[in-house]
Design a protein around this motif. Structure first.
Motif, PDB file in Angstrom:
ATOM      1  N   THR A  63       0.572  -0.948   0.023  1.00  0.00           N
ATOM      2  CA  THR A  63       0.301   0.226  -0.266  1.00  0.00           C
ATOM      3  C   THR A  63       1.060   1.233   0.365  1.00  0.00           C
ATOM      4  OG1 THR A  63      -1.678  -1.227   1.458  1.00  0.00           O
ATOM      5  CG2 THR A  63      -2.181   1.406   1.493  1.00  0.00           C
ATOM      6  N   VAL A  64       1.594   1.183   0.616  1.00  0.00           N
ATOM      7  CA  VAL A  64       2.836   1.747   0.632  1.00  0.00           C
ATOM      8  C   VAL A  64       3.816   2.683  -0.615  1.00  0.00           C
ATOM      9  CG1 VAL A  64       4.999   3.134   1.625  1.00  0.00           C
ATOM     10  CG2 VAL A  64       3.266   1.870   3.337  1.00  0.00           C
ATOM     11  N   LEU A  65       3.910   1.716  -1.067  1.00  0.00           N
ATOM     12  CA  LEU A  65       4.417   1.690  -2.631  1.00  0.00           C
ATOM     13  C   LEU A  65       3.805   1.992  -3.766  1.00  0.00           C
ATOM     14  CD1 LEU A  65       6.218   0.648  -5.412  1.00  0.00           C
ATOM     15  CD2 LEU A  65       5.356  -1.425  -4.639  1.00  0.00           C
ATOM     16  N   SER A  66       2.126   2.072  -3.906  1.00  0.00           N
ATOM     17  CA  SER A  66       1.298   2.281  -4.458  1.00  0.00           C
ATOM     18  C   SER A  66       1.499   3.774  -4.007  1.00  0.00           C
ATOM     19  CB  SER A  66      -0.273   1.799  -3.884  1.00  0.00           C
ATOM     20  OG  SER A  66      -0.917   2.427  -4.995  1.00  0.00           O
ATOM     21  N   SER A  67       1.348   4.418  -2.764  1.00  0.00           N
ATOM     22  CA  SER A  67       1.125   5.843  -3.302  1.00  0.00           C
ATOM     23  C   SER A  67       2.214   6.493  -3.081  1.00  0.00           C
ATOM     24  CB  SER A  67       0.740   5.628  -0.920  1.00  0.00           C
ATOM     25  OG  SER A  67      -0.728   5.223  -0.224  1.00  0.00           O
ATOM     26  N   GLU A  87       3.845 -14.926  -6.705  1.00  0.00           N
ATOM     27  CA  GLU A  87       2.518 -13.665  -6.627  1.00  0.00           C
ATOM     28  C   GLU A  87       3.153 -12.420  -5.763  1.00  0.00           C
ATOM     29  OE1 GLU A  87       1.030 -17.435  -3.702  1.00  0.00           O
ATOM     30  OE2 GLU A  87       2.315 -17.451  -5.853  1.00  0.00           O
ATOM     31  N   THR A  88       4.168 -12.632  -5.058  1.00  0.00           N
ATOM     32  CA  THR A  88       4.375 -11.551  -4.074  1.00  0.00           C
ATOM     33  C   THR A  88       5.508 -10.543  -4.619  1.00  0.00           C
ATOM     34  OG1 THR A  88       3.801 -12.530  -1.587  1.00  0.00           O
ATOM     35  CG2 THR A  88       5.173 -10.881  -1.879  1.00  0.00           C
ATOM     36  N   VAL A  89       6.379 -11.482  -5.309  1.00  0.00           N
ATOM     37  CA  VAL A  89       6.841 -11.158  -6.746  1.00  0.00           C
ATOM     38  C   VAL A  89       6.148 -10.082  -7.699  1.00  0.00           C
ATOM     39  CG1 VAL A  89       8.958 -11.481  -7.617  1.00  0.00           C
ATOM     40  CG2 VAL A  89       9.036 -12.614  -6.169  1.00  0.00           C
ATOM     41  N   MET A  95       3.542  -2.743  -9.287  1.00  0.00           N
ATOM     42  CA  MET A  95       2.663  -1.813  -8.724  1.00  0.00           C
ATOM     43  C   MET A  95       4.692  -1.060  -8.705  1.00  0.00           C
ATOM     44  SD  MET A  95       0.938  -3.464  -4.899  1.00  0.00           S
ATOM     45  CE  MET A  95       0.990  -1.726  -4.876  1.00  0.00           C
ATOM     46  N   GLY A  96       4.741  -1.378  -9.410  1.00  0.00           N
ATOM     47  CA  GLY A  96       5.962  -0.319  -9.500  1.00  0.00           C
ATOM     48  C   GLY A  96       7.505  -0.588  -8.511  1.00  0.00           C
TER      49      GLY A  96
END
Length: 130
Positions: A63-67, A87-89, A95-96
């Motif tokens: 979520t932080v990455l997305s923000s 799936e985590t990778v 997500m960037g």
């Protein structure tokens, strides 16, 4: 001026260890244990690179990455995780994220990953201590 690295990690021993390792390698390091503060602090400090734990107690590192990306911050973001599931990778990269570092990691692996990410982003790291 030393490249600035922002570390978001809730484990105090790991956070302090990463700070010491990267400071010794010649980086300027800022840390926080709180995921909810990360996007605001990154926008304020404008780091050259972010090291971000995926599992934070208050908010997901994803979520932080997305923000951070939604705020238009384009610096490399390396996710730190013990979770090596495909799936985590995939989520990190879609997500960037700029990559991930599996915990536990060796100090030299941390420094090498940071240097490579900064070099790929066009940062000059040749003046740093090796």
């Amino acid at each position: 001026m030393s490249p600035r690295v922002f570390v978001v990690e809730d484990d105090p021993l790991l956070r302090e260890g990463v700070d010491l390792i990267l400071t010794h390698a010649g980086y300027s390091v800022t840390t926080t244990a709180v995921g909810r503060d990360a996007a605001h602090l990154a926008a304020r400090f404008r780091p050259d690179l972010v090291l971000l734990d995926i599992r934070l107690p208050d908010i997901s590192g994803l979520t932080v990455l997305s923000s951070l990306r939604a705020a238009g911050l384009g610096m490399p973001i390396i996710m730190m995780t013990a979770d090596h599931r495909p799936e985590t990778v995939r989520d990190v990269m879609s997500m960037g994220g700029s990559g991930y570092l599996l915990k536990p990691f060796e100090p030299q692996d941390l420094v090498a990953r940071v240097r490579l990410a900064l070099k790929s982003a066009g940062q000059k790291t040749h003046h740093l201590k090796g």
